[in-house]
Design an enzyme around this catalytic site. Sequence first.
Site, mmCIF file in Angstrom:
data_model
loop_
_atom_site.group_PDB
_atom_site.id
_atom_site.type_symbol
_atom_site.label_atom_id
_atom_site.label_comp_id
_atom_site.label_asym_id
_atom_site.label_seq_id
_atom_site.Cartn_x
_atom_site.Cartn_y
_atom_site.Cartn_z
ATOM 1 N N THR A 367 4.041 44.466 35.559
ATOM 2 C CA THR A 367 4.646 45.546 36.358
ATOM 3 C C THR A 367 5.111 46.706 35.479
ATOM 4 O OG1 THR A 367 5.417 43.869 37.923
ATOM 5 C CG2 THR A 367 6.283 46.069 38.222
ATOM 6 N N ASP A 409 2.964 35.918 44.370
ATOM 7 C CA ASP A 409 4.181 36.475 44.962
ATOM 8 C C ASP A 409 4.426 35.914 46.372
ATOM 9 O OD1 ASP A 409 5.377 37.894 42.976
ATOM 10 O OD2 ASP A 409 4.504 39.819 43.493
ATOM 11 N N SER A 438 7.399 41.681 47.698
ATOM 12 C CA SER A 438 7.507 42.205 46.334
ATOM 13 C C SER A 438 8.961 42.484 45.991
ATOM 14 C CB SER A 438 6.711 43.511 46.234
ATOM 15 O OG SER A 438 6.929 44.114 44.982
HETATM 16 N N1 GLY Z 1 4.540 41.253 41.239
HETATM 17 C C1 GLY Z 1 5.927 41.385 41.153
HETATM 18 C C2 GLY Z 1 6.512 41.923 42.392
HETATM 19 O O1 GLY Z 1 5.836 42.642 43.107
HETATM 20 O O2 GLY Z 1 7.641 41.611 42.692
#
Ligand code: GLY
Length: 554
Positions: A367, A409, A438
């Site tokens: 991220t 997720d 997310s």
């Molecule tokens: N992939 C991490 C999030 O979207 O929380």
Amino acid sequence: MLRRTRTKLLRLFIAISFCLVSLQTGDAAEAHHAMVASEGAEASQIGLDVIEHGGNAVDAAVAVALALGVTNSASCGIGGGGFMLIYWAKDHKLYALDYRETAPKAASADMYFRNGKPVEELARTGALAVAVPGELAGLDAALRRFGTMPFSSLVAPAVKLAREGFVLSPHMARDIAFSASQIVKDPGFRAQFFDAAGAPLKAGARVRAPGLAALMDGLGDQPVERFYHGATAAQIAAFIKASGGILTTDDLANYRPVWREPIHLRYRGYDLYTMPPPSSGGIVLEMFGMIAPGHTEGLGLNSPAYLAQLIEIMRQGFVDRDRYGDPAFVKVPVAELLSPAHLSEARQQALHHLTVPNIASARDHGTSNFCIVDKAGNVVDVTTTINTIFGAKIMVPEAGLILNDEMDDFAVAPGVPNAFKLVQSQTNAIAPGKRPLSSMSPLIALRGRAPAMVVGASGGPTIITGVLQVGLNILDFGLSPEAAVSAPRIHEQSQPPTVFTEAAMPATTIGALRQMGYPIKVVPELGAVSAIRITPGMLDGAFDPSKGGGAVGN
Ligand code: GLY
């Protein structure tokens, strides 16, 4: 770890001691017209160049996202997806674009079960972990609605970086070393990130990504047509099928980004705006809302008493996160969760047992976040991801495309924690076409009609608590962004019952929290946050030193 902790402490000391009036470093900057703060120094400069050549913040965001997908490919890229929050100065309105990945059509709630048992690793590594990428469709949608420049000119700097090479950052080098045993077997990763003897490249090495350069160069001004349809889509789907995955050309062709209504909370004279579900932005707002009535007033920044309140509030927020999911599949009661009645109840629930005594891996995953302000006062806050480091750890050969593992997720099974140790509810169960919940929570604060602060983070669930703490540091404690992102942070997510504390937190504070009975785990760092404070005629931005990157402005 020691070096990074020392750096963080040193930067905090410098930031607070000198009030930052004129400090200019790679991570922090002051400017008067425009600013870009991102996890990549080159990407930030590319974004600023776009603005200097007449582009706006959305044009710049497209160029920055594409460049980061090359230089920070362990964290994000066109094989992933993200969220974009926009403040548009002309109409003083906020816009939220969701280009989160979706579960393929053949996905099912039990797809990771083998012999009646969930096999979590299948959701994290390999072709079955890949959700339908949304990145290019999202960037294209943003550009069509708000942009002024052709896609081909905005992708060109990223193509150049991939073709001619870029200097490997210390953070990316660490990510390569961390994942080496998993990625070295893949010929694409091996060619890009390892030397002839098979050792991971070190920081400072020059890295080229010729396959990705060719793929991006071929997108021209039709990124959606040329990625989600035709030869590239066929190549991706064929690779995934041959590798045991389920994503098809139909899944790619059917992918659509979604414009959503941003959600809002009034907080002490500010209007806070963020992404709605499937983002966890609402949970960040809920945490602000639990704090609002003055519970932390008079408590020093990062005093044990203040941190104890934050811990309880964070825990309660994560309990309510269980009610979040993809709004196309589950009803998320955002308005109810942000109502004064619920905030008051949640605050009581969080703090009822808290008696403050009278005493003065959570490793960053994938991220990436970046914040942009342009000359017209438009603001863009983007969080984008391929999920964990190097996503599913597979690369489409020739195309150099690193694929996400966003399926992790979702709640893979009741009671089974994901890569971030989040144990999630049925609202986030897997279903075909569904977007996984997310933690990415870009946030823009307005004062009156004008933006006052933009903040966002990377680092899984530590995004939620990182955005909260840096936001509080700026809005409540009056810290500059550099001091705000440098201040050590804590993180509590209800499950596991542990309070994570950055190693830069003073030992006396950690000791005091332990005395209060909190189970503390000290970790090197908790995510990475970027922020820009906006005051009339002045932009003051910083990027968390823990992940490198840079803030630049003019
Ligand atoms: N992939 C991490 C999030 O979207 O929380």
